[in-house]
Scaffold this active site. Structure first.
Site, PDB file in Angstrom:
ATOM      1  N   CYS A   1      61.590  88.747  80.737  1.00 45.94           N
ATOM      2  CA  CYS A   1      60.957  88.262  79.627  1.00 45.94           C
ATOM      3  C   CYS A   1      59.545  88.934  79.239  1.00 45.94           C
ATOM      4  O   CYS A   1      59.032  89.262  80.054  1.00 45.94           O
ATOM      5  CB  CYS A   1      60.828  86.791  79.780  1.00 45.94           C
ATOM      6  SG  CYS A   1      59.370  86.378  80.454  1.00 45.94           S
TER       7      CYS A   1
HETATM    8  C1  SRM Z   1      57.708  87.679  68.438  1.00 43.79           C
HETATM    9  C2  SRM Z   1      58.367  86.530  68.377  1.00 43.79           C
HETATM   10  C3  SRM Z   1      59.190  86.086  67.359  1.00 43.79           C
HETATM   11  C4  SRM Z   1      58.722  86.234  65.997  1.00 43.79           C
HETATM   12  O1  SRM Z   1      59.188  87.070  65.233  1.00 43.79           O
HETATM   13  O2  SRM Z   1      57.647  85.368  65.904  1.00 43.79           O
HETATM   14  C5  SRM Z   1      59.338  86.516  69.826  1.00 43.79           C
HETATM   15  C6  SRM Z   1      60.153  87.679  70.134  1.00 43.79           C
HETATM   16  C7  SRM Z   1      61.011  87.910  70.989  1.00 43.79           C
HETATM   17  N1  SRM Z   1      61.242  86.895  72.008  1.00 43.79           N
HETATM   18 FE1  SRM Z   1      60.874  84.990  71.832  1.00 43.79          FE
HETATM   19  N2  SRM Z   1      59.516  85.515  70.442  1.00 43.79           N
HETATM   20  C8  SRM Z   1      58.726  84.475  70.152  1.00 43.79           C
HETATM   21  C9  SRM Z   1      58.513  83.211  70.111  1.00 43.79           C
HETATM   22  C10 SRM Z   1      59.404  82.235  70.884  1.00 43.79           C
HETATM   23  C11 SRM Z   1      59.419  81.076  70.726  1.00 43.79           C
HETATM   24  C12 SRM Z   1      58.674  80.066  69.932  1.00 43.79           C
HETATM   25  C13 SRM Z   1      57.564  79.570  70.619  1.00 43.79           C
HETATM   26  O3  SRM Z   1      56.756  80.228  71.633  1.00 43.79           O
HETATM   27  O4  SRM Z   1      57.124  78.562  70.190  1.00 43.79           O
HETATM   28  C14 SRM Z   1      60.631  80.546  71.668  1.00 43.79           C
HETATM   29  C15 SRM Z   1      61.237  79.249  71.953  1.00 43.79           C
HETATM   30  C16 SRM Z   1      60.534  78.604  72.815  1.00 43.79           C
HETATM   31  C17 SRM Z   1      60.959  79.008  74.066  1.00 43.79           C
HETATM   32  O5  SRM Z   1      59.837  79.746  74.821  1.00 43.79           O
HETATM   33  O6  SRM Z   1      61.745  78.747  74.676  1.00 43.79           O
HETATM   34  C18 SRM Z   1      61.283  82.042  71.970  1.00 43.79           C
HETATM   35  C19 SRM Z   1      62.149  82.177  72.818  1.00 43.79           C
HETATM   36  C20 SRM Z   1      62.613  83.349  73.485  1.00 43.79           C
HETATM   37  C21 SRM Z   1      63.623  83.247  74.463  1.00 43.79           C
HETATM   38  C22 SRM Z   1      64.270  82.296  74.896  1.00 43.79           C
HETATM   39  C23 SRM Z   1      63.708  81.679  76.202  1.00 43.79           C
HETATM   40  C24 SRM Z   1      64.362  80.612  76.834  1.00 43.79           C
HETATM   41  O7  SRM Z   1      63.889  80.121  77.901  1.00 43.79           O
HETATM   42  O8  SRM Z   1      65.292  79.883  76.284  1.00 43.79           O
HETATM   43  C25 SRM Z   1      63.672  84.742  74.699  1.00 43.79           C
HETATM   44  C26 SRM Z   1      64.600  85.403  75.958  1.00 43.79           C
HETATM   45  C27 SRM Z   1      63.914  85.679  77.013  1.00 43.79           C
HETATM   46  O9  SRM Z   1      62.911  85.352  77.209  1.00 43.79           O
HETATM   47  O10 SRM Z   1      64.347  86.702  77.774  1.00 43.79           O
HETATM   48  C28 SRM Z   1      62.751  85.364  74.114  1.00 43.79           C
HETATM   49  C29 SRM Z   1      62.492  86.911  74.015  1.00 43.79           C
HETATM   50  C30 SRM Z   1      61.819  87.543  73.025  1.00 43.79           C
HETATM   51  C31 SRM Z   1      61.879  88.962  72.890  1.00 43.79           C
HETATM   52  C32 SRM Z   1      60.880  89.373  73.894  1.00 43.79           C
HETATM   53  C33 SRM Z   1      63.143  89.801  73.303  1.00 43.79           C
HETATM   54  C34 SRM Z   1      63.863  89.857  74.530  1.00 43.79           C
HETATM   55  O11 SRM Z   1      64.632  89.476  74.899  1.00 43.79           O
HETATM   56  O12 SRM Z   1      62.983  90.649  75.485  1.00 43.79           O
HETATM   57  C35 SRM Z   1      61.450  89.228  71.444  1.00 43.79           C
HETATM   58  C36 SRM Z   1      60.830  90.415  71.107  1.00 43.79           C
HETATM   59  C37 SRM Z   1      60.880  90.726  69.845  1.00 43.79           C
HETATM   60  C38 SRM Z   1      60.050  92.154  69.393  1.00 43.79           C
HETATM   61  O13 SRM Z   1      60.601  93.300  69.624  1.00 43.79           O
HETATM   62  O14 SRM Z   1      59.103  91.853  68.905  1.00 43.79           O
HETATM   63  N3  SRM Z   1      61.951  84.779  73.145  1.00 43.79           N
HETATM   64  N4  SRM Z   1      60.222  82.958  71.547  1.00 43.79           N
HETATM   65  C39 SRM Z   1      57.803  85.290  68.950  1.00 43.79           C
HETATM   66  C40 SRM Z   1      56.551  85.568  69.989  1.00 43.79           C
HETATM   67  C41 SRM Z   1      55.515  85.811  68.465  1.00 43.79           C
HETATM   68  C42 SRM Z   1      54.169  85.341  69.162  1.00 43.79           C
HETATM   69  O15 SRM Z   1      53.608  85.719  70.192  1.00 43.79           O
HETATM   70  O16 SRM Z   1      53.408  84.410  68.429  1.00 43.79           O
END
Ligand code: SRM
Ligand code: SRM
Ligand code: SRM
Ligand code: SRM
Ligand code: SF4
Ligand code: SF4
Ligand code: SF4
Ligand code: SF4
Ligand code: SF4
Ligand code: SF4
Ligand code: SF4
Ligand code: SF4
Lengths: 105, 388, 354, 354, 388, 105
Positions: free
Chosen positions: F104
């Site tokens: 992650c």
């Molecule tokens: C940038 C962002 C989305 C956005 O457009 O805002 C984002 C982007 C990504 N998230 Fe996220 N997550 C982002 C907030 C979240 C949130 C919301 C939160 O943090 O409140 C969640 C749901 C809450 C949580 O953590 O459960 C979230 C749950 C995930 C997950 C699923 C995690 C899980 O346990 O279910 C992944 C998958 C993973 O970790 O491999 C993931 C993975 C990813 C990855 C790193 C993709 C990956 O599989 O490696 C994405 C990178 C995208 C890119 O290329 O930029 N992202 N991700 C958010 C972070 C921005 C910031 O730092 O402010």
């Protein structure tokens, strides 16, 4: 544990007459057990069932499911009860020298 | 006998009828009953059961119906060294003529301990305790008297249904006839275990579920209706005039489908909101009656905790008409058994199998449509198996 | 050879005439006094049912006694309910009092209708089962002696169904009862390695364990199994398939108490009973601690619940934390679920009471 | 070398003076018009906040534009909300209208307060993420163009929070939103066996699969894995740990739609969103089918829900079967849960509507 | 630029502000932004992402804070062949002075694409797209300007809190100070991944939970109170007189703790029944206010669906006082991290680990008391592990 | 895939400079990678980390958890970052020739 004379040898059996010394089982033991379970004389069909049960048990350490027994021997359950009036568990398994089926009653 | 069982004697005191008194009564005429009393006293002293595990005994031609039982102290209690029970299938609804009951009593006095359970929790007449050699003759006389054994082992168990149309105004289906009809149809399945584990069918005439089917049956049939509750407003007013607290009833309607218009003296009712829970009908039987488009909801999977935990039955068919000879239900049962037998592991009840393979898979294999009534709510996860 | 597969007697042959006439044509009913139901048919005919408590574990003479009453007043018909009660059925109102009189002469209570504590669904216990962690009939007797008044009256907010099972197999609807007592083992199986090979299918035994606690014996020469005790929760499923693994133990065995289950679909959907006391030791012949908890909970319920509220409906409305407070029963870590679907019980909100 | 671990700026340095003065001393608030909050302090001071919709994915010039407004009317202070909206803060009531005017000149909407559809929490989509099964910004734009009027007004029964995530990782609070769109793959991973050995830890890859669909390649010479397609539900977790297993596919990818989630503890505890449409194909640039469903559901909700009822609260009150009926959305077998805790969703009662 | 992106151009139309317009705006000055626009158009055409998996890039001394990203068509779109994002930790509550914002804009115009997210879903400022070689200088200038990176990878993520006491009358705890204080305390945990997976902390001032902590945070802090709601009956009457539908509010109280006495014009309130859901307070902010014995409920385990499904946070401490320097919370966090790190498998979030080992085990190991507020209801199964 | 000359040999690397031909890794390759990652010259302490990573990977086919790395090498995370300023994943794993850690971000 009580003992019984089966096939001319003394074997430990439980209250239900299931043999407790599996290594002593042989054809004669089976036939004597078949007498008790009203499955005597044993025909080829009887042996088919008994052999299947035994082979399965020796391979997997468990008795086969009824469905499997029917499928593999080609006998339906009715037929099995004709051969072994006390049924596959009390009748056929006992004769085959398997441990007493437990499971649910 | 007196004084020999000080612990149990305590349980002769008190207002509720005493089973100890009953055993003593039997013990007067029957040695096995006397030994039973003593074994029980010993258990009360030792705080442990004195019955050994299992036993496979039975009658010719059947794979079940008898629970084998041996005492762990046969020398001390020779009369109950063997103490097998027979499960006797009762008439549907547990209705008896006294002559039939007396016959059973006579037979059991002859061959058994003279102790019984009226009834076992599955609904059988339980004839408690006899020797192996008595099983067959006892059975023979029972069938002579018109009785047969019930289910045990990995078989279909004795089916039961609520009193239903025999005495209840709410029976939406003929519970007794269904019970009897299915019992006769599936004699083979009852008497000859063949499946991964036990299978239970229970039938209640309405959602009050007076045989607790939803909690205890792998296959649960519960009468219901599709149209509107019938309301006799006159009779409602009559209740109210006599001081009946209608507001307390209305308040507990789970769907807010009813409301009481005090001014007009009218019980308002929104039929499409009602989920037919029976509550308002239960409380005002003279004024409210179920609708007339009747049938049953079919649910599956109810069971006690072993192995994966307890399950309540799950709706699989929201509504099915129930007319003799109940072909639809029989066909459904056969399909389910086949599926379960094919896919189930040893000691895996239907609910556990459905949980393992998925309700979707089950519905698909059985050929039942997916309708929202089957679930409380749709999935929250995004994990849809499309290739399964 | 005997006939087989004749099935049970046809229920039709067992029905009283008035029922035959009005089969499926009942209009409404009333409870005219505790234990006496009056059912009125569309055509106005009336059927009276007198409900009588039974200890269930009865001698044939008991059955004969009640047959006698039925012969006298009910044209030789009677029935049993799904909870072991006896019902005398008559179309003659004047017979009701006579039946009651005769029944009371036998020492049996009339009641079990409406908002009462009806008969206790229970199981074999030390009377007949190898699996029992407690006795059933004895606990039932002890409880019902104490709750007798609730059987013969109808003063509770709603139905109260009590069940007793002597082990966690829960023969009965214990898992969905307003109040339930369940026998529990608290020691892992004692394995008799000698016997395992003769008595048990080893793969079946291993597979039987819901938590995967059972493994083959590490010594390949010993055809037996071992149990990881930290993974064992004393369910006895291994014992069921393998007689060489008994769990019963005079010190370890006892009962747990559950509350708040129901079966009917009235108002709230059916609910599971929930653990309120994880363990009380066996204290025969009267299990006073058990009776005390049951009675206490019943009385707190009777005092606090609203009309029509079943035990579980009441608790869910006020919250379990309030239930523990009102009853004074201590909450422990054992109340917290840690089995398969445990997470569904974890509180996912800041809403709770103090 | 640069300093590390300095942390973010201290928020205290960012607060407007009126907030510093009244920090923790607010008494109450009013929404004086859609998008404008008035907070009144214990001492009577008033703070006005003008809330403005933002597309979130913005250029630095956009930020400069809003800074300019903040400099003019807010002493150089502004904030963003937890849902990307911009808030202009001022203690001068007369500035409110001016701010609104300037903001509207920039083409930005004022609203997002009270019982509205506020800004859509969303994610990267095709703009930046390798995992995306759909675009996020595009769907948001298409939806909000259509629901614009609900952003600038407060006419709904309660709050409606919409979220869009481009894959089932659900970055955001999609799983607890009143309405949510989630990108879904519907084809199993395509394994590039050549690359697996160089790019992926095989045990990690195998362990990553929630359903156990991944195994070692049967040919021991091929250092790779295979997937049992019938066990795959396209979660993409394998792809996350093993780049050689992409799932994206122009034909297979699309979106699912969810409804009824919430986060606040007001009235009902937080709830998960539930699937209402298992799959709609990607149809850029405006995803009309998706927008249609969202709008339809919103309007059925607006018409039928009671005051203060969030989407999920409304649906749970009327029943999901009624929801499907009212919205005309077809119910399919895919709506039926078959994952780990599926049984909790199975109906254990005869209570339901037609 | 015009006409080259027909699909995206569609998204310039309509009333909602357009991100396409924003990209075009940046593209006027920045080649990477222009290529971004083109890649996006291509994705709209191909219906597939054109970004490759992963990328490990970063700045010296940190293990996270940068998301590496490469285009799958580097030849066609050389300006975005590398297109890494920086996650910049924002000030608590997302309050800014314009000069700070302008500095970020200037730095990002110099080193990056000029495109940003204000904010990312975790709450970071997302600087969208730059080359590997720009990362370090960009970071250096950011720190110069007083900004630092946020979290990524198996680390503590950027912490966020609601606006809280800065502007909300319901803030029961100082969300901004807690956010800032914890952020500063745990800089190392934010910048240097060390755990089995990510860990998120979010802080809301009251049960309205305006940062959606309960759904998204492994560690959720939500302000609450223990004493009674404060009611200004005068103000209640004032609401009602102005035509406010108080009945509709009362009706939705989940515990029936409030009722409206129309005759007397009094809002009756049973404090011990109230579960502090905020509903009535929300609807009548001038009349009802939270109590004064304030603190927080601590919950753990909220997360999105990967791997085992989504979880809402679970209560582990019903009430904790929250005073700086928040030692109790910090100690709790450290214990939890230690437990999770010791027991967790790779990519196992806290909730999944707790589910696997049991909440009982977790509480015991962390040293928290078992209280009924932790569960909705006790176990229904009889499966108590006593030796674990 | 781009190629790089590391330790005098041509090796395929990905965009992030992780080697794609694990079999070509050797001490010299590691040292050249260390130069890129600001971990040069490699001390005994560097090698302790790199060797541990490599051994672990060869045995289990995965990179060890950070906790394990610290425990087994006796270095705390601070120390690891001193040795490898770009951290255990980007720095140490790359030098050790492991596949690029995904997981992650
Ligand atoms: C940038 C962002 C989305 C956005 O457009 O805002 C984002 C982007 C990504 N998230 Fe996220 N997550 C982002 C907030 C979240 C949130 C919301 C939160 O943090 O409140 C969640 C749901 C809450 C949580 O953590 O459960 C979230 C749950 C995930 C997950 C699923 C995690 C899980 O346990 O279910 C992944 C998958 C993973 O970790 O491999 C993931 C993975 C990813 C990855 C790193 C993709 C990956 O599989 O490696 C994405 C990178 C995208 C890119 O290329 O930029 N992202 N991700 C958010 C972070 C921005 C910031 O730092 O402010
Ligand atoms: C005789 C019996 C059926 C049988 O075939 O034997 C029966 C008979 C009636 N039940 Fe029942 N129920 C009988 C077991 C049950 C059970 C099963 C059980 O207890 O194991 C249930 C489900 C219990 C549960 O939910 O846990 C049951 C839930 C009801 C209900 C719903 C009660 C509720 O509010 O939840 C009603 C309706 C009512 O009385 O308001 C009902 C109503 C009735 C009525 C009034 C039906 C009628 O119009 O004749 C009958 C008399 C009720 C009474 O006793 O006051 N019957 N009833 C059973 C008597 C058991 C006994 O001896 O005590
Ligand atoms: C006699 C009876 C209890 C009673 O005193 O009434 C009974 C007695 C036994 N039950 Fe039962 N069950 C009896 C009704 C039930 C019920 C109630 C019902 O059928 O409505 C249940 C709960 C419903 C269900 O089936 O889930 C029940 C759930 C079990 C279970 C757990 C099954 C499960 O899937 O959870 C077992 C364990 C097993 O099957 O190995 C079990 C096993 C047993 C065994 C055979 C013990 C064993 O482990 O082999 C008991 C034999 C006792 C004996 O020596 O006489 N018995 N058992 C009931 C049958 C009498 C009758 O035929 O009328
Ligand atoms: C500014 C913001 C906090 C922040 O730190 O940025 C905020 C601010 C306020 N919220 Fe909120 N909430 C904010 C996000 C949230 C969220 C989180 C989210 O949407 O992701 C929630 C949980 C949503 C959910 O349940 O799914 C949220 C649930 C509430 C509620 C409960 C609503 C309900 O009935 O469920 C209230 C109370 C109310 O308004 O009745 C509330 C009330 C308020 C009040 C009235 C608090 C106050 O007295 O100042 C603020 C103005 C409300 C309004 O917009 O009408 N706020 N509020 C967030 C604005 C987001 C936006 O731009 O739209
Ligand atoms: S289940 Fe319904 S129909 Fe059957 S006895 Fe009970 S109330 Fe009557
Ligand atoms: S049957 Fe139940 S749901 Fe229907 S109106 Fe009566 S109380 Fe309400
Ligand atoms: S509950 Fe247990 S001990 Fe009691 S009869 Fe059933 S299986 Fe035997
Ligand atoms: S008692 Fe249950 S948990 Fe314990 S070893 Fe036996 S089967 Fe497993
Ligand atoms: S939701 Fe999926 S595709 Fe979208 S940003 Fe998050 S990980 Fe990437
Ligand atoms: S997509 Fe998910 S379910 Fe399918 S193989 Fe990959 S990890 Fe397993
Ligand atoms: S969570 Fe509560 S304290 Fe924080 S902004 Fe929302 S309403 Fe105010
Ligand atoms: S805060 Fe919620 S629970 Fe408490 S009185 Fe108000 S509405 Fe009822």
């Amino acid at each position: 544990m009580p003992k019984a004379i089966l096939g001319g040898i003394e074997i430990e059996v439980d209250e239900d007459g299931f043999i407790q010394e599996p290594e002593k089982w042989n054809k004669e033991v089976a036939e004597d057990l078949a007498k008790i379970e009203n499955a005597y004389p044993m025909t080829e069909e009887h042996w088919k069932v008994v052999n299947y049960l035994r082979d399965y048990y020796l391979k997997y350490e468990i008795a086969p499911p009824i469905r499997m027994l029917c499928k593999q021997t080609g006998f339906d359950l009715k037929k099995i009860y004709e051969l072994f009036p006390s049924g596959p568990a009390k009748g056929a398994c006992k004769i085959a020298g398997l441990p007493k089926p437990t499971g649910c009653v | 006998m007196e004084g020999e069982t000080p612990l149990l004697d305590e349980l002769e005191k008190g207002r509720w009828p005493s089973f100890v008194k009953e055993i003593k009564r039997a013990a007067k005429k029957n040695k096995a009953a006397l030994d039973l009393l003593k074994v029980q006293e010993l258990s009360y002293k030792d705080k442990i059961t004195h019955w050994k595990h299992g036993g496979i005994v039975g009658v010719t031609g059947y794979g079940g119906g008898v629970i084998g039982r041996y005492c762990d102290q046969p020398e001390k209690f020779p009369e109950v060294a063997m103490f097998h029970t027979l499960r006797v299938n009762p008439p549907a609804g547990w209705f008896y003529k006294t002559d039939a009951l007396r016959k059973i009593c006579d037979i059991w006095e002859k061959y058994g301990s003279g102790m019984t359970n009226f009834h076992g929790s599955t609904g059988d007449i339980i004839l408690l305790g006899t020797k192996t050699e008595n099983l067959q003759p006892c059975f023979d006389e029972l069938t002579e008297a018109g009785f047969d054994l019930g289910g045990s082992g990995s078989a279909l168990r004795t089916i039961s249904g609520c009193v239903g149309p025999a005495r209840c105004e709410w029976a939406m289906i003929d519970t007794l006839d269904i019970t009897y009809n299915l019992t006769m149809e599936f004699q083979d399945e009852i008497h000859r275990p063949r499946w991964p584990y036990k299978f239970k069918i229970k039938i209640s005439g309405c959602p009050n579920d007076c045989v607790a089917a939803i909690a205890r049956a792998d296959f649960t049939v519960i009468g219901t209706w599709r149209d509107s509750i019938r309301i006799d407003q006159e009779a409602v007013r009559d209740y109210v005039e006599k001081g009946f607290d209608i507001e307390s009833v209305v308040k507990k309607c789970p769907t807010e489908a009813i409301s009481w218009d005090r001014e007009k003296g009218v019980l308002n009712f929104v039929a499409e909101d009602c989920t037919r829970c029976m509550h308002c009908i239960n409380k005002m039987p003279k004024a409210l009656r179920p609708g007339l488009d009747r049938g049953a909801t079919i649910l599956v999977g109810g069971k006690a905790p072993i192995v994966k935990g307890a399950y309540l039955s799950w709706v699989i068919v929201p509504f099915m008409k129930m007319e003799p000879p109940y072909m639809e239900v029989k066909e459904l049962l056969r399909k389910i058994w086949d599926w379960w037998d094919e896919n189930g592991r040893t000691r895996e009840r239907l609910a556990e199998l459905i949980e393992r393979l998925g309700l979707k898979q089950f519905l698909r294999d059985i050929g039942l449509p997916a309708v929202p009534q089957i679930v409380y709510r749709p999935r929250s996860n995004p994990y849809v198996f499309l290739r399964r | 050879m005997a006939r087989t597969d004749i099935g049970p007697p046809n229920y039709r042959d067992m029905l009283p005439e008035i029922i035959k006439r009005n089969y499926g044509k009942w209009k409404y009913h009333e409870i005219i006094r505790p234990g006496v139901l009056k059912h009125v048919a569309e055509n106005g005919e009336e059927l009276y049912s007198v409900r009588v408590g039974s200890p269930r574990l009865v001698s044939v003479d008991f059955i004969r006694d009640i047959c006698e009453i039925a012969d006298k007043y009910c044209d030789g018909h009677l029935r049993f309910t799904s909870r072991y009660n006896i019902e005398f059925l008559t179309d003659k109102k004047e017979n009701v009092d006579r039946i009651i009189e005769e029944v009371q002469k036998l020492g049996l209570p009339v009641g079990g209708t409406g908002n009462c504590v009806t008969n206790v669904v229970h199981t074999q216990g030390w009377i007949h089962c190898h699996s029992a962690a407690t006795d059933a009939s004895g606990i039932v007797k002890a409880i019902m002696d104490e709750l007798y008044d609730y059987f013969v009256s109808m003063t509770l907010p709603a139905y109260v169904r009590i069940a007793v099972a002597c082990c966690i197999n829960m023969c009965g609807a214990v898992h969905c009862s307003d109040l339930a007592v369940v026998g529990v083992h608290t020691k892992p199986p004692k394995i008799d390695h000698e016997k395992v090979s003769a008595l048990c299918e080893i793969p079946t035994t291993i597979q039987s364990c819901p938590t995967g606690a059972i493994r083959r014996h590490p010594d390949p020469n010993i055809k037996s199994v071992i149990v990881r005790e930290d993974l064992c929760m004393y369910c006895g499923n291994c014992f069921t398939v393998c007689p060489a693994m008994p769990l019963a133990d005079p010190e370890g065995d006892g009962v747990a108490i559950y509350a708040g289950g129901k079966v009917s679909n009235a108002r709230k959907p059916p609910m599971f009973s929930r653990m309120i006391v994880p363990y009380l030791p066996n204290n025969p012949p009267r299990w006073p601690e058990v009776v005390d908890v049951i009675k206490r909970v019943l009385e707190v319920y009777a005092k606090n619940a609203r009309k029509h509220e079943r035990m579980g409906e009441w608790i869910e409305r006020i919250g379990w934390e309030k239930f523990f407070k009102l009853t004074g029963i201590p909450f422990t870590e054992h109340h917290i679920d840690d089995f398969t679907h445990a997470v569904e019980t974890f509180r996912t909100t800041t809403q709770f009471k103090w």
